[in-house]
Design an enzyme around this catalytic site. Structure first.
Site, PDB file in Angstrom:
ATOM      1  N   SER A 140      20.345  84.682  33.941  1.00  0.00           N
ATOM      2  CA  SER A 140      19.904  85.549  35.030  1.00  0.00           C
ATOM      3  C   SER A 140      19.931  84.770  36.334  1.00  0.00           C
ATOM      4  O   SER A 140      19.801  83.542  36.339  1.00  0.00           O
ATOM      5  CB  SER A 140      18.467  86.015  34.746  1.00  0.00           C
ATOM      6  N   TYR A 153       9.539  84.603  32.585  1.00  0.00           N
ATOM      7  CA  TYR A 153      10.896  85.092  32.328  1.00  0.00           C
ATOM      8  C   TYR A 153      11.878  84.189  33.074  1.00  0.00           C
ATOM      9  O   TYR A 153      12.877  83.741  32.510  1.00  0.00           O
ATOM     10  CB  TYR A 153      11.053  86.540  32.784  1.00  0.00           C
TER      11      TYR A 153
END
Length: 167
Positions: A140, A153
């Site tokens: 990501s 995360y």
């Protein structure tokens, strides 16, 4: 690498990026196996793309990893291992020090990072026996610029990014 004729295992393949990747690999002539925790999503994906092989498997569970390996081996093995399974717990991931945050962070690390390592360890010998093989990891942008509302995360994706570079 020529994808045609290759067998690809995509974790988290029942929707989103994983399902789109499955579609594109199928269009290039690959055999595609997708996994996920949600049987309904897997069944829906199979309706859309009947040539998919679907296997219910949770990337957070070590016992599921072993079962997945045995099922894939029985199907003839894979050439490409595509790690796409991932979780995000934004409402419990605000950096507030409580038990829910710690549990959320542990689960995110288990799926987003440790699950990748676990599957790589289990599948490595199979991949090394192929003439051509590959491991693909979905990370990501948050690995580079962490989100203040999704800190664990972001940390899990940073760990996966460094691990990927090290491979």
């Amino acid at each position: 690498m020529n994808i045609k004729g290759k067998t690809i295992l995509i974790t988290g393949g029942g929707s989103g990026i994983g399902l789109e990747a499955a579609k594109q690999f199928l269009e290039q002539g690959a055999k595609v196996i997708i996994t996920g925790r949600n049987l309904d999503k897997l069944n829906e994906a199979k309706k859309i793309y009947p040539s998919l092989t679907t296997i219910k498997s949770d990337a957070a569970k070590p016992e599921d990893a072993i079962t997945l390996f045995n099922q894939v081996k029985a199907l003839g093995g894979i050439d490409i291992l595509y790690h796409n399974a991932g979780v995000l717990s934004p409402l419990l991931n605000l950096g507030i020090p409580d038990d829910r945050h710690a549990e959320s962070a542990a689960y995110e690390m288990e799926v987003n990072y440790l699950g990748v390592i676990r599957l790589n360890n289990i599948f490595m010998e199979m991949l090394q026996q192929q003439e051509e093989s590959a491991i693909i990891n979905t990370t990501s942008l948050l690995r580079y610029v962490p989100s203040i509302v999704e800190p664990t995360y972001s940390a899990s994706k940073a760990a996966l990014g460094f691990y990927t570079e090290s491979l």
